[in-house]
Design an enzyme around this catalytic site. Sequence first.
Site, PDB file in Angstrom:
ATOM      1  N   TYR A 196       0.844  -1.215   0.000  1.00 42.00           N
ATOM      2  CA  TYR A 196       0.000   0.000   0.000  1.00 42.00           C
ATOM      3  C   TYR A 196       0.873   1.256   0.000  1.00 42.00           C
ATOM      4  O   TYR A 196       0.706   2.149  -0.841  1.00 42.00           O
ATOM      5  CB  TYR A 196      -0.891  -0.073   1.239  1.00 42.00           C
ATOM      6  CG  TYR A 196      -1.640   1.173   1.661  1.00 42.00           C
ATOM      7  CD1 TYR A 196      -2.767   1.616   0.961  1.00 42.00           C
ATOM      8  CD2 TYR A 196      -1.256   1.889   2.803  1.00 42.00           C
ATOM      9  CE1 TYR A 196      -3.480   2.728   1.394  1.00 42.00           C
ATOM     10  CE2 TYR A 196      -1.968   2.998   3.236  1.00 42.00           C
ATOM     11  CZ  TYR A 196      -3.075   3.415   2.530  1.00 42.00           C
ATOM     12  OH  TYR A 196      -3.796   4.520   2.962  1.00 42.00           O
ATOM     13  N   LYS A 262      -7.938  -6.853  21.217  1.00 43.16           N
ATOM     14  CA  LYS A 262      -6.743  -7.606  20.816  1.00 43.16           C
ATOM     15  C   LYS A 262      -5.587  -6.658  20.525  1.00 43.16           C
ATOM     16  O   LYS A 262      -5.688  -5.807  19.625  1.00 43.16           O
ATOM     17  CB  LYS A 262      -7.042  -8.443  19.570  1.00 43.16           C
ATOM     18  CG  LYS A 262      -8.125  -9.477  19.804  1.00 43.16           C
ATOM     19  CD  LYS A 262      -8.113 -10.496  18.679  1.00 43.16           C
ATOM     20  CE  LYS A 262      -9.098 -11.603  18.948  1.00 43.16           C
ATOM     21  NZ  LYS A 262     -10.418 -11.387  18.371  1.00 43.16           N
ATOM     22  N   VAL A 264      -2.129  -6.237  18.971  1.00 42.20           N
ATOM     23  CA  VAL A 264      -1.219  -6.908  18.040  1.00 42.20           C
ATOM     24  C   VAL A 264       0.219  -6.697  18.513  1.00 42.20           C
ATOM     25  O   VAL A 264       0.654  -5.559  18.727  1.00 42.20           O
ATOM     26  CB  VAL A 264      -1.427  -6.353  16.610  1.00 42.20           C
ATOM     27  CG1 VAL A 264      -0.360  -6.864  15.658  1.00 42.20           C
ATOM     28  CG2 VAL A 264      -2.819  -6.704  16.107  1.00 42.20           C
TER      29      VAL A 264
HETATM   30  P1  NAD Z   1     -12.824   4.471   2.940  1.00 33.97           P
HETATM   31  O1  NAD Z   1     -12.501   3.062   2.578  1.00 33.97           O
HETATM   32  O2  NAD Z   1     -13.850   4.714   3.966  1.00 33.97           O
HETATM   33  O3  NAD Z   1     -13.230   5.275   1.619  1.00 33.97           O
HETATM   34  C1  NAD Z   1     -12.763   4.976   0.322  1.00 33.97           C
HETATM   35  C2  NAD Z   1     -13.962   5.014  -0.626  1.00 33.97           C
HETATM   36  O4  NAD Z   1     -13.484   4.817  -1.961  1.00 33.97           O
HETATM   37  C3  NAD Z   1     -14.979   3.887  -0.352  1.00 33.97           C
HETATM   38  O5  NAD Z   1     -16.284   4.411  -0.186  1.00 33.97           O
HETATM   39  C4  NAD Z   1     -14.897   3.000  -1.585  1.00 33.97           C
HETATM   40  O6  NAD Z   1     -16.144   2.417  -1.955  1.00 33.97           O
HETATM   41  C5  NAD Z   1     -14.419   4.005  -2.646  1.00 33.97           C
HETATM   42  N1  NAD Z   1     -13.731   3.332  -3.753  1.00 33.97           N
HETATM   43  C6  NAD Z   1     -12.674   2.477  -3.667  1.00 33.97           C
HETATM   44  N2  NAD Z   1     -12.337   2.041  -4.887  1.00 33.97           N
HETATM   45  C7  NAD Z   1     -13.208   2.608  -5.753  1.00 33.97           C
HETATM   46  C8  NAD Z   1     -13.366   2.531  -7.161  1.00 33.97           C
HETATM   47  N3  NAD Z   1     -12.580   1.739  -7.909  1.00 33.97           N
HETATM   48  N4  NAD Z   1     -14.338   3.267  -7.755  1.00 33.97           N
HETATM   49  C9  NAD Z   1     -15.158   4.047  -7.006  1.00 33.97           C
HETATM   50  N5  NAD Z   1     -15.052   4.160  -5.658  1.00 33.97           N
HETATM   51  C10 NAD Z   1     -14.088   3.452  -5.045  1.00 33.97           C
HETATM   52  O7  NAD Z   1     -11.432   5.159   3.353  1.00 33.97           O
HETATM   53  P2  NAD Z   1     -11.146   6.587   4.021  1.00 33.97           P
HETATM   54  O8  NAD Z   1     -10.656   6.373   5.403  1.00 33.97           O
HETATM   55  O9  NAD Z   1     -12.277   7.509   3.784  1.00 33.97           O
HETATM   56  O10 NAD Z   1      -9.852   7.030   3.186  1.00 33.97           O
HETATM   57  C11 NAD Z   1      -9.929   7.857   2.035  1.00 33.97           C
HETATM   58  C12 NAD Z   1      -8.525   8.095   1.483  1.00 33.97           C
HETATM   59  O11 NAD Z   1      -7.656   8.611   2.495  1.00 33.97           O
HETATM   60  C13 NAD Z   1      -7.837   6.832   0.943  1.00 33.97           C
HETATM   61  O12 NAD Z   1      -7.130   7.162  -0.229  1.00 33.97           O
HETATM   62  C14 NAD Z   1      -6.862   6.441   2.042  1.00 33.97           C
HETATM   63  O13 NAD Z   1      -5.740   5.758   1.524  1.00 33.97           O
HETATM   64  C15 NAD Z   1      -6.484   7.804   2.608  1.00 33.97           C
HETATM   65  N6  NAD Z   1      -6.075   7.686   4.022  1.00 33.97           N
HETATM   66  C16 NAD Z   1      -6.976   7.688   5.044  1.00 33.97           C
HETATM   67  C17 NAD Z   1      -6.546   7.598   6.356  1.00 33.97           C
HETATM   68  C18 NAD Z   1      -7.475   7.689   7.529  1.00 33.97           C
HETATM   69  O14 NAD Z   1      -6.976   7.947   8.606  1.00 33.97           O
HETATM   70  N7  NAD Z   1      -8.767   7.511   7.399  1.00 33.97           N
HETATM   71  C19 NAD Z   1      -5.175   7.438   6.641  1.00 33.97           C
HETATM   72  C20 NAD Z   1      -4.281   7.400   5.567  1.00 33.97           C
HETATM   73  C21 NAD Z   1      -4.741   7.542   4.266  1.00 33.97           C
HETATM   74  N1  UDP Z   2      -4.143  -3.037  15.927  1.00 36.42           N
HETATM   75  C1  UDP Z   2      -4.328  -3.769  17.116  1.00 36.42           C
HETATM   76  N2  UDP Z   2      -5.516  -4.442  17.303  1.00 36.42           N
HETATM   77  C2  UDP Z   2      -6.519  -4.418  16.399  1.00 36.42           C
HETATM   78  C3  UDP Z   2      -6.337  -3.665  15.195  1.00 36.42           C
HETATM   79  C4  UDP Z   2      -5.142  -2.987  14.999  1.00 36.42           C
HETATM   80  O1  UDP Z   2      -3.434  -3.833  17.962  1.00 36.42           O
HETATM   81  O2  UDP Z   2      -7.571  -5.037  16.665  1.00 36.42           O
HETATM   82  C5  UDP Z   2      -2.893  -2.255  15.740  1.00 36.42           C
HETATM   83  C6  UDP Z   2      -2.151  -2.452  14.417  1.00 36.42           C
HETATM   84  O3  UDP Z   2      -1.279  -3.570  14.477  1.00 36.42           O
HETATM   85  C7  UDP Z   2      -1.391  -1.140  14.291  1.00 36.42           C
HETATM   86  C8  UDP Z   2      -2.344  -0.123  14.927  1.00 36.42           C
HETATM   87  O4  UDP Z   2      -3.258  -0.888  15.723  1.00 36.42           O
HETATM   88  O5  UDP Z   2      -0.220  -1.195  15.077  1.00 36.42           O
HETATM   89  C9  UDP Z   2      -3.120   0.753  13.957  1.00 36.42           C
HETATM   90  O6  UDP Z   2      -3.770  -0.062  13.032  1.00 36.42           O
HETATM   91  P1  UDP Z   2      -4.783   0.489  11.925  1.00 36.42           P
HETATM   92  O7  UDP Z   2      -5.423  -0.700  11.304  1.00 36.42           O
HETATM   93  O8  UDP Z   2      -5.715   1.488  12.464  1.00 36.42           O
HETATM   94  O9  UDP Z   2      -3.896   1.180  10.789  1.00 36.42           O
HETATM   95  P2  UDP Z   2      -2.418   1.778  10.642  1.00 36.42           P
HETATM   96  O10 UDP Z   2      -2.283   2.925  11.581  1.00 36.42           O
HETATM   97  O11 UDP Z   2      -1.438   0.677  10.917  1.00 36.42           O
HETATM   98  O12 UDP Z   2      -2.392   2.207   9.211  1.00 36.42           O
END
Ligand code: NAD
Ligand code: UDP
Length: 400
Positions: A196, A262, A264
């Site tokens: 990723y 849990k 990890v």
């Molecule tokens: P999310 O999974 O809730 O939202 C992503 C949305 O994209 C979903 O609704 C999914 O259906 C849609 N999608 C995926 N593939 C698609 C496709 N091929 N066509 C149309 N729609 C599609 O995730 P989020 O937390 O809202 O994250 C949004 C963005 O932010 C992502 O790019 C993610 O990598 C980035 N991001 C989020 C976080 C966070 O803390 N939430 C952290 C790091 C990066």
């Molecule tokens: N993690 C955990 N228990 C859970 C789910 C996640 O201990 O049930 C830990 C995971 O190994 C990581 C952190 O929580 O160290 C944050 O995980 P998350 O899936 O939110 O995403 P990340 O910050 O790694 O992108």
Amino acid sequence: MAAAARLDLDGNPIKPMTICLIGAGGFIGSHLCEKLMAETPHTVLAVDVYNDKIKHLLDPPPPPPPADGGQQARNPWDGRIEFHRLNIKHDSRLEGLIKMSDVTINLAAICTPADYNTRPLDTIYSNFIDALPVVRYCSENNKRLIHFSTCEVYGKTLGSYLPKDHPLRKESEFYVLKEDASPCIFGSVEKQRWSYACAKQLIERLIYAEGAENGLEFTIVRPFNWIGPRMDFIPGIDGPSEGVPRVLACFSNNLLRREPLKLVDGGQSQRTFVYIKDAIEAVLLMIENPARANGHIFNVGNPNNEVTIKQLAEIMVQVYSKVSGEPPLEAATIDVSSKQFYGEGYDDSDKRIPDMTIINKQLGWNPKTSLWDLLDSTLAYQHRTYAEAVRMAMVKPVAS
Ligand code: NAD
Ligand code: UDP
């Protein structure tokens, strides 16, 4: 009386825009749609394969005409949001929507760590290949792009390679993550966790190069663990029973089911968590201040909310007990190995502190909400939304 014009950070009036919001039906997208509808005059072309999380915003079926023949009731955002159910992998309508818009925001991605090592191909395609046409259409049509990357592009900290008690581990250059200075440090290729991060890094580099060589106006966002209501799903309730969401939803699920949380590998990794509503303010500033946001990569996180995952679990146990009125379990957490929990090829980021210099300077943005307060409102939402459904699911007799 007409509403006062909204002004940007330089005092100029903000013109209403059309925004092509790809991934609008997800966690971040749903909060951004709400903000844009409630506080701005902008129009959203909401693109996603799902719309459950924005159903409340999409045009409701028209109410019956009033008996007195008066004006038909309308929703307060008056048709400014339009849903387009399409998969950006293969849909020729995408370019048309980007052409109709002033700015495109791409949120679409597979972004749950449980997928990175178990579905690495889907992860790489989703985060790199599927984003390519979006970048190309923006570049070819001279449209601005705000692309969502991740803090995970930093990978592991420099300090993580030093012995545990080495004094340099305490020096900020060894752990604070800076957009324009920190290296990206991933594990080996067999550690597919990094599929990723690597795909996100390559799309960032491509966008940056489109800016440098072809003049694409872009902004890249690196979210640092944004959390809040509507994040992911509760397994067996609004997502697959075997699914593994991100940590907030995993721990919420454990709390709702009164089972131990849990940890990890003992929950020793550290994260900084930012409240989704604070983070969305930063995105709105980027949308409405192109001159200050274009050409920049922004960390968006809350360096003051750092905890180990073990500490996060302990706080969530306390907060959930407060909002639900239920006493916490005696043994509230349990250790599991990452191999058991995520399978082969998992690896972890050790620590993520965002440097805030660039976002402060360009947009004057700072997060406001403490970890306790954001968990309080988020877990109240989880309890309100899911407690009854989980209770019903747990008492359902198993079919013989
Ligand atoms: P999310 O999974 O809730 O939202 C992503 C949305 O994209 C979903 O609704 C999914 O259906 C849609 N999608 C995926 N593939 C698609 C496709 N091929 N066509 C149309 N729609 C599609 O995730 P989020 O937390 O809202 O994250 C949004 C963005 O932010 C992502 O790019 C993610 O990598 C980035 N991001 C989020 C976080 C966070 O803390 N939430 C952290 C790091 C990066
Ligand atoms: N993690 C955990 N228990 C859970 C789910 C996640 O201990 O049930 C830990 C995971 O190994 C990581 C952190 O929580 O160290 C944050 O995980 P998350 O899936 O939110 O995403 P990340 O910050 O790694 O992108």
